[in-house]
Design a protein around this motif. Structure first.
Motif, PDB file in Angstrom:
ATOM      1  N   GLY A   6      45.554  40.726  22.634  1.00 44.74           N
ATOM      2  CA  GLY A   6      44.941  42.043  22.544  1.00 44.74           C
ATOM      3  C   GLY A   6      43.465  42.001  22.890  1.00 44.74           C
ATOM      4  O   GLY A   6      42.654  42.749  22.330  1.00 44.74           O
ATOM      5  N   ALA A   7      43.101  41.122  23.814  1.00 50.29           N
ATOM      6  CA  ALA A   7      41.693  40.968  24.200  1.00 50.29           C
ATOM      7  C   ALA A   7      41.144  42.273  24.770  1.00 50.29           C
ATOM      8  O   ALA A   7      41.876  43.039  25.390  1.00 50.29           O
ATOM      9  CB  ALA A   7      41.558  39.851  25.227  1.00 50.29           C
ATOM     10  N   SER A   8      39.840  42.497  24.560  1.00 50.55           N
ATOM     11  CA  SER A   8      39.236  43.735  25.074  1.00 50.55           C
ATOM     12  C   SER A   8      38.567  43.527  26.420  1.00 50.55           C
ATOM     13  O   SER A   8      38.176  44.475  27.084  1.00 50.55           O
ATOM     14  CB  SER A   8      38.219  44.281  24.075  1.00 50.55           C
ATOM     15  OG  SER A   8      37.034  43.525  24.131  1.00 50.55           O
ATOM     16  N   GLY A   9      38.392  42.274  26.818  1.00 53.11           N
ATOM     17  CA  GLY A   9      37.720  42.025  28.086  1.00 53.11           C
ATOM     18  C   GLY A   9      37.988  40.640  28.632  1.00 53.11           C
ATOM     19  O   GLY A   9      38.400  39.736  27.899  1.00 53.11           O
TER      20      GLY A   9
ATOM     21  N   ILE B 223      43.177  40.973  39.187  1.00 54.37           N
ATOM     22  CA  ILE B 223      42.987  40.664  37.764  1.00 54.37           C
ATOM     23  C   ILE B 223      42.405  41.877  37.038  1.00 54.37           C
ATOM     24  O   ILE B 223      42.816  42.202  35.920  1.00 54.37           O
ATOM     25  CB  ILE B 223      42.081  39.417  37.579  1.00 54.37           C
ATOM     26  CG1 ILE B 223      42.851  38.160  37.998  1.00 54.37           C
ATOM     27  CG2 ILE B 223      41.596  39.297  36.129  1.00 54.37           C
ATOM     28  CD1 ILE B 223      42.050  36.876  37.907  1.00 54.37           C
ATOM     29  N   ALA B 224      41.467  42.568  37.698  1.00 54.61           N
ATOM     30  CA  ALA B 224      40.856  43.743  37.066  1.00 54.61           C
ATOM     31  C   ALA B 224      41.909  44.833  36.846  1.00 54.61           C
ATOM     32  O   ALA B 224      41.962  45.457  35.778  1.00 54.61           O
ATOM     33  CB  ALA B 224      39.711  44.270  37.921  1.00 54.61           C
ATOM     34  N   SER B 225      42.778  45.059  37.834  1.00 55.45           N
ATOM     35  CA  SER B 225      43.825  46.083  37.698  1.00 55.45           C
ATOM     36  C   SER B 225      44.793  45.711  36.587  1.00 55.45           C
ATOM     37  O   SER B 225      45.228  46.552  35.797  1.00 55.45           O
ATOM     38  CB  SER B 225      44.611  46.223  39.007  1.00 55.45           C
ATOM     39  OG  SER B 225      43.734  46.501  40.059  1.00 55.45           O
TER      40      SER B 225
ATOM     41  N   THR C  33      37.088  43.842  33.083  1.00 52.79           N
ATOM     42  CA  THR C  33      36.878  42.553  33.738  1.00 52.79           C
ATOM     43  C   THR C  33      35.463  42.477  34.305  1.00 52.79           C
ATOM     44  O   THR C  33      34.981  43.428  34.910  1.00 52.79           O
ATOM     45  CB  THR C  33      37.882  42.370  34.893  1.00 52.79           C
ATOM     46  OG1 THR C  33      39.199  42.515  34.373  1.00 52.79           O
ATOM     47  CG2 THR C  33      37.748  40.996  35.532  1.00 52.79           C
ATOM     48  N   VAL C  34      34.805  41.356  34.083  1.00 58.06           N
ATOM     49  CA  VAL C  34      33.492  41.121  34.673  1.00 58.06           C
ATOM     50  C   VAL C  34      33.508  39.759  35.360  1.00 58.06           C
ATOM     51  O   VAL C  34      33.963  38.776  34.775  1.00 58.06           O
ATOM     52  CB  VAL C  34      32.368  41.135  33.605  1.00 58.06           C
ATOM     53  CG1 VAL C  34      31.015  40.877  34.250  1.00 58.06           C
ATOM     54  CG2 VAL C  34      32.333  42.463  32.870  1.00 58.06           C
TER      55      VAL C  34
END
Lengths: 121, 121
Positions: free
Chosen positions: A41-44, A66-68, A77-78
């Protein structure tokens, strides 16, 4: 050791890319990451590419994929640590990073993710 | 890409080992780390070895060397993510990790480092 480890820092996942990415390891990473975001359940997600010296269009697209993927699990995603030469290559290849945000380094990337998370709540 | 990147999370440095370590890359890592601790004034070092499948005595000693090195800069070292098979090998080789603390994962390692830092102040 072809599998790229996914580390957890609080509710943020960190992927540090240090090896030359083969097409198969990119696919494996995407699967592992989807699995991990879903289970934690990671937020980022922060992708550190400070060790990456060469990119091609396949790797360029990986960031957008990965961002999608993260977005489907409500995570941001950063991409951090991009070398100047890599940035130049991406521009020359005409690759955009899609929804992917970038930051100079891991610390700044995590600050952005925390800001985005706070804004969403 | 033989150089192992050293990431910064606040005043903690993170080294994620993903490649088979050659003797030379271990020496380079130690030098880079000494340089980085000195330039950043980091209070701790986390070495993530969750991707490491095989250790030998040289790598075993590396942890102790890094810990001694960090200590000279007033920083603590925690090794995280050790696989059970690696732990068994270390014991079988009769290797102790010296001053090095261990933790199950990155999150717990960072908690230990923050605790040690708070205790020293």
């Amino acid at each position: 050791m072809e599998r790229i480890p996914i580390l957890e820092i609080g509710d943020i996942l960190l992927v540090s890319i240090q090896v030359d990415l083969e097409d198969q390891s990119v696919l494996t990473l995407q699967e592992d990451l989807a699995e991990k975001i879903s289970s934690t359940g990671a937020s980022g997600v922060v992708i550190d590419i400070s060790a990456v010296e060469i990119v091609d269009s396949f790797i360029g697209r990986m960031f957008a994929t990965i961002a999608s993927l993260s977005r489907l699990f409500d995570a941001d995603t950063v991409v951090v640590g991009m070398r100047p030469a890599v940035a130049i290559t991406l521009v020359e290849l005409g690759l955009t990073l899609g929804d992917v945000r970038t930051a100079l380094n891991l610390d700044k990337g995590m600050t952005i993710l925390r800001g985005l998370r706070a804004a969403r709540r």
